[in-house]
Structures are given as C-alpha cells and as structure tokens.
Design a protein around this motif. Structure first.
Motif, PDB file in Angstrom:
ATOM      1  N   GLN A 125       0.824  -1.207   0.000  1.00  0.00           N
ATOM      2  CA  GLN A 125       0.000   0.000   0.000  1.00  0.00           C
ATOM      3  C   GLN A 125       0.864   1.266   0.000  1.00  0.00           C
ATOM      4  O   GLN A 125       0.321   2.365  -0.016  1.00  0.00           O
ATOM      5  N   THR A 127       3.119   4.209  -1.415  1.00  0.00           N
ATOM      6  CA  THR A 127       3.178   4.902  -2.705  1.00  0.00           C
ATOM      7  C   THR A 127       4.607   4.896  -3.213  1.00  0.00           C
ATOM      8  O   THR A 127       5.567   4.859  -2.436  1.00  0.00           O
ATOM      9  N   LYS A 128       4.750   4.968  -4.489  1.00  0.00           N
ATOM     10  CA  LYS A 128       6.086   4.909  -5.092  1.00  0.00           C
ATOM     11  C   LYS A 128       6.788   6.208  -5.050  1.00  0.00           C
ATOM     12  O   LYS A 128       6.532   7.251  -4.938  1.00  0.00           O
TER      13      LYS A 128
END
Length: 128
Positions: A125, A127-128
């Motif tokens: 979950q 974020t990149k």
C-alpha cells in the motif's frame, strides 16, 4: 553468604554498635558495579540498549537489513503468534505485508522464500 547480625544496645544511650568491618571489607562493590563485571562491558551494553530503545520508539527498520529476511521474520512471527490470533482474522501473508508497509520496507517485494516454498505477498500500500 552474609547474615544479618542483631544490633547490640549499650546501656541507655540509644546508640547501636555495629561490627568493625568497613563497607569495602564486606565485599560490597562501590558505585553499584556488580562483582565480576567490567565497567566497560556495562557501558557498551547500556549503549546498545539505548540504541534499540530509540529504534523501537521511532519504529524504523535497519537500513542495512535484507528485505527478504525481514519479511520471513514477520511471516514466522505470524505463525508463532498463531494465525487464528492475528487481529481481524488476517492471514499470515496480509499480516506480513502490513508490517512491512508499517516499517516502510519491501515495497517491491512480492514473494518471500519459506523453506522449499515461495510465499506470494499481497501488493504493498506504499506509494512509489
């Protein structure tokens, strides 16, 4: 082993006389250092303990740790706790992924080695 000695009272003076041995002769170490230990060892142990405490308080992972090892440890922990005892009926895989996300590691990790098997983890979950 030392045994307590009853105080001896003299007349009506209200003062007690104690044995003539001094504090150091009784084998009590000065400054609370346990007998048979080295103060350097105690200092190192204290520094390690303080370091671990800070890591646990900040909930950070070791930046040099292997993500596979962390994930395998979390997966093992899930089974040591007992999968039926995990919060909200989570699976060991979901528990592992949530713990990895909480620590902020293993975002790209999708599979972990588990004995002769490979366990597929849910998607991260983070974020990149």
């Amino acid at each position: 082993m030392r045994q307590a000695r009853p105080a001896q009272h003299h007349g009506g003076s209200g003062q007690c006389s104690h044995s003539s041995s001094s504090f150091l002769e009784e084998g009590v170490p000065p400054f609370g250092v346990p007998p048979g230990t080295q103060p350097g060892s105690i200092a190192i142990a204290r520094k390690l303990l303080v370091g671990i405490w800070h890591i646990l308080q900040k909930e950070v992972a070791d930046r040099h740790a292997d993500e596979n090892s962390i994930a395998a440890s979390m997966f093992k922990l899930a089974y040591e706790i007992g999968v039926k005892n995990l919060p909200e009926g989570k699976s060991a895989k979901t528990f592992t992924r949530e713990q990895m996300d909480r620590l902020g590691v293993g975002r790209e990790l999708t599979v972990i080695p588990w004995g002769s098997k490979r366990v597929k983890l849910p998607h991260s979950q983070l974020t990149k």
